[in-house]
Every structure is written in C-alpha cells, then in structure tokens.
Design an enzyme around this catalytic site. Sequence first.
Site, PDB file in Angstrom:
ATOM      1  N   SER A 225       0.847  -1.195   0.000  1.00 42.26           N
ATOM      2  CA  SER A 225       0.000   0.000   0.000  1.00 42.26           C
ATOM      3  C   SER A 225       0.881   1.243   0.000  1.00 42.26           C
ATOM      4  O   SER A 225       2.083   1.167   0.286  1.00 42.26           O
ATOM      5  CB  SER A 225      -0.882  -0.003   1.261  1.00 42.26           C
ATOM      6  OG  SER A 225      -1.535   1.237   1.438  1.00 42.26           O
TER       7      SER A 225
ATOM      8  N   TYR B 225      -3.771  -0.576  10.154  1.00 45.43           N
ATOM      9  CA  TYR B 225      -3.546  -0.843   8.727  1.00 45.43           C
ATOM     10  C   TYR B 225      -2.105  -0.512   8.346  1.00 45.43           C
ATOM     11  O   TYR B 225      -1.441  -1.285   7.647  1.00 45.43           O
ATOM     12  CB  TYR B 225      -4.525  -0.008   7.908  1.00 45.43           C
ATOM     13  CG  TYR B 225      -4.454  -0.218   6.416  1.00 45.43           C
ATOM     14  CD1 TYR B 225      -5.088  -1.307   5.827  1.00 45.43           C
ATOM     15  CD2 TYR B 225      -3.778   0.676   5.591  1.00 45.43           C
ATOM     16  CE1 TYR B 225      -5.047  -1.503   4.444  1.00 45.43           C
ATOM     17  CE2 TYR B 225      -3.727   0.490   4.218  1.00 45.43           C
ATOM     18  CZ  TYR B 225      -4.359  -0.592   3.648  1.00 45.43           C
ATOM     19  OH  TYR B 225      -4.310  -0.788   2.296  1.00 45.43           O
TER      20      TYR B 225
END
Length: 252
Positions: A144, A157
């Site tokens: 990510s 996250y």
Amino acid sequence: MDSLFSLAGKKAVITGCATGIGKGMAAGLARAGADIIALDIGDLEDTRRTVENLGRECRCYHVDLSVSSDVDEVWIRLLEEAGHVDILCNNAGMQFRKNAFEYPEEMFDKVIAVNLKAPYRLSQKAAIHFRDKGLKGKIINTASLFTTFGGVEVSGYTCSKHGVMGMTRALSNEFAPYGICVNAIAPGYIATELTKAIWSDSKRRQPMDERIPAGRWGTPDDFEGPAVFLASRASDYITGIMIPIDGGYSAR
C-alpha cells in the site's frame, strides 16, 4: 516476446478477488493463460464469470483469512483439487479507522491477521509446495501507499502494510535460492467499492486528484499488466521489490 509473459498451464491462487484490485489481477492472469483459484470471504460468482468468459477455469473458495484453521483447511483442499499451484497473490486486506488513542485491540488483531499473518502463512505453504515440486513459483503481495506513509486514524492498517513489505524482503532472501520470487505491488488511490465514499465526494477527493500526476484515480484494470509481469517468466530475476501502482503519487 509473448512467451515471456505467457501463463499458459499455470495456476494462480488469488485472495480477496471478489471485487476491485483482486478481480483485476484475476482477469489479467486469466487473459495471459492462467487458471484461477479464487479465495474470498465474499461472493465470487462475478469473478468466476469473468475468468470463465476469458476461457480459463476458476475454482472458488469461501474463506475467512482471519481464522488460522480456515487458512490451513482451504490450502489443503485447493491443492487436493487443483493438483498444483504456480502463483500466489496475497491481495486480501481489510481496513479499520479509529484514532490511535482508542484503537481497539480486537480490531488491531484482526487487521494484522488478515493483512499480514494470513499472507505470511500462505506464502510459507506456497513456498514449501514450490520447493518440493521443483517449481519456480511467484508470490505477489499487495502492499500500500501506507507501506511508506503513516496516515491518520489507520495505525493498525499502516502497521500491517509496513509488515507486508518487511515480509516481502525477508522471504525473498530465503526463497530465492529455490527459484521462488517474492515481490509486492503498492496500490495508490484506486476507484473501487471500498473507496467509493472518497472518490464519489468531489470535496474529499480534490486534494488527492491534485497530487496524482496521472490526473486520475486508478482502476482494477490497471493491475492486470503488473500482475502478469510479476507472475511470468519476464520477472524471473526480480525479487524483494515493491512496484507502486499509483499514477505517480508516491513520486510527487
């Protein structure tokens, strides 16, 4: 040149491919000739139709990757039914937003379980399979932008996605002597159902639009080519790296 990117005769396990990026990867690998083994907690029928319309086989398995015993069971079952696997795409992921002062432990544990622990365990299983079968397997992890950024109210996250890149580098070192490549992709701002609340709101998306050099958000189709490249013979001497798929956002 076509043979460099051909996946004819290959079988690819893809997690989290009911929609979005994972579905785009499934379409790309199928278009290149691979049969797909789809894992998701959601409905996979649309992915099945997409893959079969491209002339490839699609086996679908419903699994909750936050449950270790389910991960073990689905791996045993899919190998028994598919016979062998050549490619593993660890794409499934989840998000939970909360400030770090109040981030609940149970949600932190679940985010880590889905985003990091399950990919690690599946990578172990895949690598053992590749090694024992003498296959030059490919593992592709979905990282990510938050692999390099910190973010706000996404601490769980962010921890998981930093871990994904650490895992990618560590496993690439240990698996390379067996001809197994481990790499990652890092999606930027992608227009999927998961991000609809942002991209459908012009005020919220404006600052992001202004920073993306390509001038648009990505779509699941943008992942077809990179997935094929990292899964194919064309990338046999590439391992331990992360490719940003973000329209230039991280280079800004």
